[in-house]
Enzyme design. Sequence first.
Site, PDB file in Angstrom:
ATOM      1  N   ARG A 273      47.896 -68.412  97.578  1.00  0.00           N
ATOM      2  CA  ARG A 273      46.776 -67.532  97.847  1.00  0.00           C
ATOM      3  C   ARG A 273      45.530 -68.404  98.002  1.00  0.00           C
ATOM      4  NH1 ARG A 273      49.707 -64.119  99.152  1.00  0.00           N
ATOM      5  NH2 ARG A 273      50.032 -62.037  98.299  1.00  0.00           N
ATOM      6  N   GLU A 302      39.754 -64.380 103.130  1.00  0.00           N
ATOM      7  CA  GLU A 302      40.429 -63.920 104.357  1.00  0.00           C
ATOM      8  C   GLU A 302      39.787 -62.642 104.856  1.00  0.00           C
ATOM      9  OE1 GLU A 302      44.744 -63.890 104.265  1.00  0.00           O
ATOM     10  OE2 GLU A 302      44.715 -65.742 103.132  1.00  0.00           O
ATOM     11  N   HIS A 320      47.910 -66.732 107.688  1.00  0.00           N
ATOM     12  CA  HIS A 320      48.731 -66.056 106.661  1.00  0.00           C
ATOM     13  C   HIS A 320      50.043 -65.524 107.265  1.00  0.00           C
ATOM     14  CE1 HIS A 320      48.212 -63.862 102.556  1.00  0.00           C
ATOM     15  NE2 HIS A 320      49.481 -64.150 102.770  1.00  0.00           N
TER      16      HIS A 320
HETATM   17  N1  LIG Z   1      51.425 -67.181 102.337  1.00  0.00           N
HETATM   18  C1  LIG Z   1      52.272 -66.181 102.267  1.00  0.00           C
HETATM   19  O1  LIG Z   1      52.500 -65.438 103.212  1.00  0.00           O
HETATM   20  C2  LIG Z   1      53.023 -65.959 100.990  1.00  0.00           C
HETATM   21  C3  LIG Z   1      54.323 -65.469 101.063  1.00  0.00           C
HETATM   22  C4  LIG Z   1      54.999 -65.250  99.877  1.00  0.00           C
HETATM   23  C5  LIG Z   1      54.370 -65.527  98.657  1.00  0.00           C
HETATM   24  N2  LIG Z   1      53.115 -65.999  98.639  1.00  0.00           N
HETATM   25  C6  LIG Z   1      52.468 -66.318  97.347  1.00  0.00           C
HETATM   26  O2  LIG Z   1      53.343 -67.178  96.624  1.00  0.00           O
HETATM   27  C7  LIG Z   1      53.346 -66.784  95.264  1.00  0.00           C
HETATM   28  C8  LIG Z   1      54.625 -67.250  94.608  1.00  0.00           C
HETATM   29  O3  LIG Z   1      55.729 -66.473  95.009  1.00  0.00           O
HETATM   30  P1  LIG Z   1      57.165 -66.662  94.310  1.00  0.00           P
HETATM   31  O4  LIG Z   1      58.060 -65.620  94.857  1.00  0.00           O
HETATM   32  O5  LIG Z   1      57.585 -68.077  94.360  1.00  0.00           O
HETATM   33  O6  LIG Z   1      56.777 -66.296  92.814  1.00  0.00           O
HETATM   34  P2  LIG Z   1      57.406 -66.836  91.462  1.00  0.00           P
HETATM   35  O7  LIG Z   1      56.903 -65.920  90.398  1.00  0.00           O
HETATM   36  O8  LIG Z   1      58.877 -67.036  91.618  1.00  0.00           O
HETATM   37  O9  LIG Z   1      56.741 -68.298  91.293  1.00  0.00           O
HETATM   38  C9  LIG Z   1      55.447 -68.502  90.829  1.00  0.00           C
HETATM   39  C10 LIG Z   1      55.495 -69.684  89.880  1.00  0.00           C
HETATM   40  O10 LIG Z   1      54.161 -70.053  89.517  1.00  0.00           O
HETATM   41  C11 LIG Z   1      54.186 -70.456  88.167  1.00  0.00           C
HETATM   42  N3  LIG Z   1      52.846 -70.425  87.591  1.00  0.00           N
HETATM   43  C12 LIG Z   1      52.145 -69.351  87.179  1.00  0.00           C
HETATM   44  N4  LIG Z   1      50.962 -69.768  86.677  1.00  0.00           N
HETATM   45  C13 LIG Z   1      50.929 -71.119  86.814  1.00  0.00           C
HETATM   46  C14 LIG Z   1      49.975 -72.119  86.479  1.00  0.00           C
HETATM   47  N5  LIG Z   1      48.803 -71.810  85.895  1.00  0.00           N
HETATM   48  N6  LIG Z   1      50.275 -73.399  86.769  1.00  0.00           N
HETATM   49  C15 LIG Z   1      51.457 -73.738  87.336  1.00  0.00           C
HETATM   50  N7  LIG Z   1      52.400 -72.826  87.654  1.00  0.00           N
HETATM   51  C16 LIG Z   1      52.132 -71.544  87.394  1.00  0.00           C
HETATM   52  C17 LIG Z   1      55.148 -69.470  87.512  1.00  0.00           C
HETATM   53  O11 LIG Z   1      55.613 -69.935  86.247  1.00  0.00           O
HETATM   54  C18 LIG Z   1      56.241 -69.360  88.570  1.00  0.00           C
HETATM   55  O12 LIG Z   1      57.286 -70.286  88.359  1.00  0.00           O
HETATM   56  C19 LIG Z   1      53.143 -65.262  95.324  1.00  0.00           C
HETATM   57  O13 LIG Z   1      52.590 -64.768  94.122  1.00  0.00           O
HETATM   58  C20 LIG Z   1      52.212 -65.084  96.505  1.00  0.00           C
HETATM   59  O14 LIG Z   1      50.876 -65.057  96.076  1.00  0.00           O
HETATM   60  C21 LIG Z   1      52.419 -66.211  99.776  1.00  0.00           C
HETATM   61  O1  LIG Z   2      52.650 -62.352  98.893  1.00  0.00           O
HETATM   62  C1  LIG Z   2      53.223 -62.213  99.979  1.00  0.00           C
HETATM   63  O2  LIG Z   2      54.314 -61.643 100.092  1.00  0.00           O
HETATM   64  C2  LIG Z   2      52.612 -62.795 101.222  1.00  0.00           C
HETATM   65  O3  LIG Z   2      51.347 -63.222 101.091  1.00  0.00           O
HETATM   66  C3  LIG Z   2      52.877 -62.030 102.476  1.00  0.00           C
HETATM   67  O4  LIG Z   2      54.225 -62.159 102.747  1.00  0.00           O
END
Ligand SMILES: NC(=O)c1ccc[n+]([C@@H]2O[C@H](COP(=O)([O-])OP(=O)(O)OC[C@H]3O[C@@H](n4cnc5c(N)ncnc54)[C@H](O)[C@@H]3O)[C@@H](O)[C@H]2O)c1
Ligand SMILES: O=C(O)[C@H](O)CO
EC number: 1.1.1.29
Length: 354
Positions: A273, A302, A320
């Site tokens: 994010r 954004e 994004h």
């Molecule tokens: N750009 C995009 O389109 C897109 C797409 C999918 C997800 N995302 C973002 O990616 C994030 C992660 O998704 P995910 O499915 O891997 O989630 P997830 O919950 O599997 O992984 C997140 C990880 O971050 C760790 N974490 C939390 N706080 C932390 C800190 N202070 N320091 C270090 N690590 C920390 C958690 O322990 C966890 O292992 C989502 O929350 C979303 O915001 C963005």
């Molecule tokens: O958190 C998410 O899923 C992304 O930002 C969009 O896929």
Amino acid sequence: MAKPVSIEVWNPNGKYRVVSTKPMPGTRWINLLIEQDCRVEICTQKKTILSVEDIIALIGERCDGVIGQLTEDWGETLFSALSRAGGKAFSNMAVGYNNVDVSAANKYGVAVGNTPGVLTETTAELAASLSVAAARRIVEADEFMRAGLYDGWLPHLFVGNLLKGQTVGVIGAGRIGSAYARMMIEGFKMNLIYYDLYQATRLEKFVTAYGEFLKANGEQPVTWRRAASMDEVLREADVISLHPILDKTTFHLINKESLATMKKEAILVNCSRGPVVDEVALVEHLRQNPMFRVGLDVFEDEPYMKPGLSDMKNAIVVPHIASASKWTREGMATLAALNVLVRKLVTQPHYLLA
Ligand SMILES: NC(=O)c1ccc[n+]([C@@H]2O[C@H](COP(=O)([O-])OP(=O)(O)OC[C@H]3O[C@@H](n4cnc5c(N)ncnc54)[C@H](O)[C@@H]3O)[C@@H](O)[C@H]2O)c1
Ligand SMILES: O=C(O)[C@H](O)CO
């Protein structure tokens, strides 16, 4: 009072009213809702980001569930409006739910869902693509070609970084961070250093086994290390990819001080994010360190970029799109519909017994 918003209606005589604040890819999600006797209303307003007022108008007087988007502010106002309309379920079409106030949803008895897993590999693939594109300066080189500036091979032309044997740093080694790490390790034989609040046991086992496989084949084995602090990752890694959730602990995790800790020629990728990175500090760092490169899918405000970012040659910026593959977006829509339906099935025991 907000103007009425335009909608497309499916199954007008359905018993339950489910609203989607945006058209979503595929039709499976619509069919699933229709099969469960839902009238599906899809907002077709030509406005990318809907305001709270627009969504209140969509919810109307009676609404059983809503599928919403990460651009919307799902807080006290929307959950109270949904609850007043009889709504019991909300699903974000995203895994990240920093736009959703879960305690407000709890307060109003609205169950909340998100769409994890189905986007893991697609998102990791974009992070890997940005890493390679930044390392090998692909966007700059493409612009150079199109501008007609190529007049022959030169030893110094668009020299970038070799990834093989270098160290990849992952901050937040959850689903996406681990999938990304595997891609960089398997694809480019990079060594891993990661920082997470929890141990990524499966990832560690994978890298150990892959290292043994390489060794058995006479190749240099890859290694892994779980860092005790984020600073260790910043100091040691050549490519750093950010994959934590956004919350109070990760806001501006990457700031002026942490950027200064990184190698001068490091690559930073952000597909988590925008606010995880202090973007003003990043622009200044890019300006001062022309060999430092970034690949960004997300931005602090954004859809805007902080002043100066778009002028930086050492930044690759995309809007994004990390989860934007057809399969994944249809899967996210399906999961979001199922999230809303699960709540309906659980709260309708007669249906389950029928
Ligand atoms: N750009 C995009 O389109 C897109 C797409 C999918 C997800 N995302 C973002 O990616 C994030 C992660 O998704 P995910 O499915 O891997 O989630 P997830 O919950 O599997 O992984 C997140 C990880 O971050 C760790 N974490 C939390 N706080 C932390 C800190 N202070 N320091 C270090 N690590 C920390 C958690 O322990 C966890 O292992 C989502 O929350 C979303 O915001 C963005
Ligand atoms: O958190 C998410 O899923 C992304 O930002 C969009 O896929």
